[in-house]
Each structure stands twice: as structure tokens, then as C-alpha cells.
Design a protein around this motif. Sequence first.
Motif, PDB file in Angstrom:
ATOM      1  N   ASP A 120      29.911  26.913  41.580  1.00  0.00           N
ATOM      2  CA  ASP A 120      31.795  27.823  40.940  1.00  0.00           C
ATOM      3  C   ASP A 120      30.906  29.496  41.539  1.00  0.00           C
ATOM      4  O   ASP A 120      30.080  29.741  40.920  1.00  0.00           O
ATOM      5  CB  ASP A 120      32.255  27.885  39.470  1.00  0.00           C
ATOM      6  N   PRO A 121      32.525  29.850  42.211  1.00  0.00           N
ATOM      7  CA  PRO A 121      32.274  31.295  42.821  1.00  0.00           C
ATOM      8  C   PRO A 121      32.546  32.084  42.314  1.00  0.00           C
ATOM      9  O   PRO A 121      32.273  33.478  42.203  1.00  0.00           O
ATOM     10  CB  PRO A 121      33.080  31.419  44.120  1.00  0.00           C
ATOM     11  N   ILE A 122      33.109  31.711  40.766  1.00  0.00           N
ATOM     12  CA  ILE A 122      33.173  32.889  39.448  1.00  0.00           C
ATOM     13  C   ILE A 122      32.784  32.488  38.468  1.00  0.00           C
ATOM     14  O   ILE A 122      32.155  31.543  37.754  1.00  0.00           O
ATOM     15  CB  ILE A 122      35.040  32.785  39.282  1.00  0.00           C
ATOM     16  N   THR A 123      31.751  34.156  38.141  1.00  0.00           N
ATOM     17  CA  THR A 123      31.821  34.332  36.921  1.00  0.00           C
ATOM     18  C   THR A 123      31.913  35.281  36.114  1.00  0.00           C
ATOM     19  O   THR A 123      31.782  36.351  36.335  1.00  0.00           O
ATOM     20  CB  THR A 123      29.530  34.558  37.591  1.00  0.00           C
ATOM     21  N   ASP A 124      31.650  34.698  34.715  1.00  0.00           N
ATOM     22  CA  ASP A 124      31.859  36.321  34.202  1.00  0.00           C
ATOM     23  C   ASP A 124      33.796  37.218  34.751  1.00  0.00           C
ATOM     24  O   ASP A 124      33.831  38.047  34.626  1.00  0.00           O
ATOM     25  CB  ASP A 124      30.773  37.525  33.851  1.00  0.00           C
ATOM     26  N   GLN A 149      40.313  36.987  48.155  1.00  0.00           N
ATOM     27  CA  GLN A 149      40.203  37.582  46.361  1.00  0.00           C
ATOM     28  C   GLN A 149      41.814  37.877  47.238  1.00  0.00           C
ATOM     29  O   GLN A 149      41.976  39.006  47.358  1.00  0.00           O
ATOM     30  CB  GLN A 149      38.918  38.822  46.313  1.00  0.00           C
ATOM     31  N   TRP A 150      42.968  37.209  46.135  1.00  0.00           N
ATOM     32  CA  TRP A 150      44.760  37.969  46.722  1.00  0.00           C
ATOM     33  C   TRP A 150      44.599  38.892  45.533  1.00  0.00           C
ATOM     34  O   TRP A 150      44.589  38.371  44.109  1.00  0.00           O
ATOM     35  CB  TRP A 150      45.943  36.842  46.702  1.00  0.00           C
ATOM     36  N   VAL A 154      52.782  41.008  39.875  1.00  0.00           N
ATOM     37  CA  VAL A 154      53.741  40.587  39.086  1.00  0.00           C
ATOM     38  C   VAL A 154      52.628  39.983  37.180  1.00  0.00           C
ATOM     39  O   VAL A 154      53.109  40.069  36.051  1.00  0.00           O
ATOM     40  CB  VAL A 154      54.534  39.394  38.744  1.00  0.00           C
ATOM     41  N   THR A 155      51.173  39.978  37.813  1.00  0.00           N
ATOM     42  CA  THR A 155      51.028  39.680  36.730  1.00  0.00           C
ATOM     43  C   THR A 155      50.879  41.337  34.991  1.00  0.00           C
ATOM     44  O   THR A 155      50.427  40.915  34.057  1.00  0.00           O
ATOM     45  CB  THR A 155      49.019  39.489  36.674  1.00  0.00           C
ATOM     46  N   LEU A 164      40.893  36.236  38.337  1.00  0.00           N
ATOM     47  CA  LEU A 164      39.604  37.181  38.656  1.00  0.00           C
ATOM     48  C   LEU A 164      39.358  38.373  37.546  1.00  0.00           C
ATOM     49  O   LEU A 164      41.010  39.017  37.341  1.00  0.00           O
ATOM     50  CB  LEU A 164      39.504  38.114  39.854  1.00  0.00           C
ATOM     51  N   SER A 165      39.104  38.904  37.188  1.00  0.00           N
ATOM     52  CA  SER A 165      39.267  40.516  36.374  1.00  0.00           C
ATOM     53  C   SER A 165      39.522  41.502  37.598  1.00  0.00           C
ATOM     54  O   SER A 165      39.553  41.199  38.726  1.00  0.00           O
ATOM     55  CB  SER A 165      38.127  41.167  35.890  1.00  0.00           C
ATOM     56  N   GLY A 166      41.045  41.811  37.369  1.00  0.00           N
ATOM     57  CA  GLY A 166      41.600  43.563  38.024  1.00  0.00           C
ATOM     58  C   GLY A 166      42.906  42.558  38.815  1.00  0.00           C
ATOM     59  O   GLY A 166      43.043  43.180  39.264  1.00  0.00           O
TER      60      GLY A 166
END
Length: 187
Positions: A120-124, A149-150, A154-155, A164-166
Motif C-alpha cells: 500500500d503506497p499510503i501510510t498514515d 496525487q490529484w 470540493v472536499t 491523502l492528507s491535505g
Amino acid sequence: MSPFFRLKTAAARAANRLRRNQSASAAVEFALVAPLFFALLFAIIETGLVFFASQSLETAVQDSARTIMTGQAQVADYDKQGFKKNVVCPNVSVLFNCTSGIYVDVQNYPSGFGSVTIDDPITDGNFVDRTQYSPGGPCAIVVMRLFYQWPLFVTRLGYNIANLSGGERLLSATAAFKNEPFNGGCP
């Protein structure tokens, strides 16, 4: 007649006139509904863009994987940056910033599809770049992945599809295949 009674009667007449006058009621109703309508509209548009970008990334990974599967990337002796510049970037659409935003991960597994492991490329909540470039030889099992990273807009209005964070969504596309027996066949 008392002054109180006259005031009460005048107020009742004014209230009746206001109840009968509905010339601005549509504007008031629209003002109440418009923020929700536009938030929903922008959420639908952003979701559509994310799906479109994801499909474009899938097409790019399929087209780029073909050069590895046929042995063209191995014969050209590309490194990770050369493969990205010469093969991946021409295949991505104008939606992506290829030079700094696309991450290419190519791994080979010589012992078969059963040995394939995908991390998984996403950590925390953050993208961790563990990408490598190893296209393998003839008849090797290869897994190629592209990441992007798109950014989402609207988030911030309560509709959250970010992973992802941010306020970004990691788009990924994967192709798993067996290399063709180029350069004389399989070992």
C-alpha cells in the motif's frame, strides 16, 4: 375606537397584504436552496473529473506497459527516469503534470503470479514513494503501477473523497502481465 384597536387593525391589513404579495418568494426560496444545489453540482463535477483522470491513468499504464511486455523498454535500456520521460509521459493526457506528478513503479517477479506482492503506497494519510524500476527479462511476470496525487477542491465543503492528507486523492493504475519471449525466448 381606541388607538390600540386601530393599530391592531392596521397591522392586520399590512400582514394580509404581505401574505398576498408573493413577488419575492421565489428569490427567497432560491437563496435558501442555492448553496446546497451548487455544492451538490460541484461535488458531482469533481467526482466526474476524478473518475475521468483515473481512467486516463489506466489507459496510460496499459499503453506504457506494452513497451515492457514486448521487450522494447529492455532493449532500449531505459532507467526509471528514461522510461518515464520517453514512454509514460507521451501516453498521459493533459490532465497530469508528468514531470513532477507521475510516479512509476515497475517490479518483476520471475517465479510466477503467485509470488506477486503489492504494498500500500499510503501510510498514515501520506503517499510514500517506494517505487522502483525493474522490467524483468523474457517471460518474467511484471506489475507496473502509476500514481498521481490529484488535488481536490470540493472536499473543503464537506464532501470528502480524499485519501491523502491535505485534501488530495491518490490515483493509481495497475497492469500485471507476463513479458513476451523477446530476444530468443524464455530462459
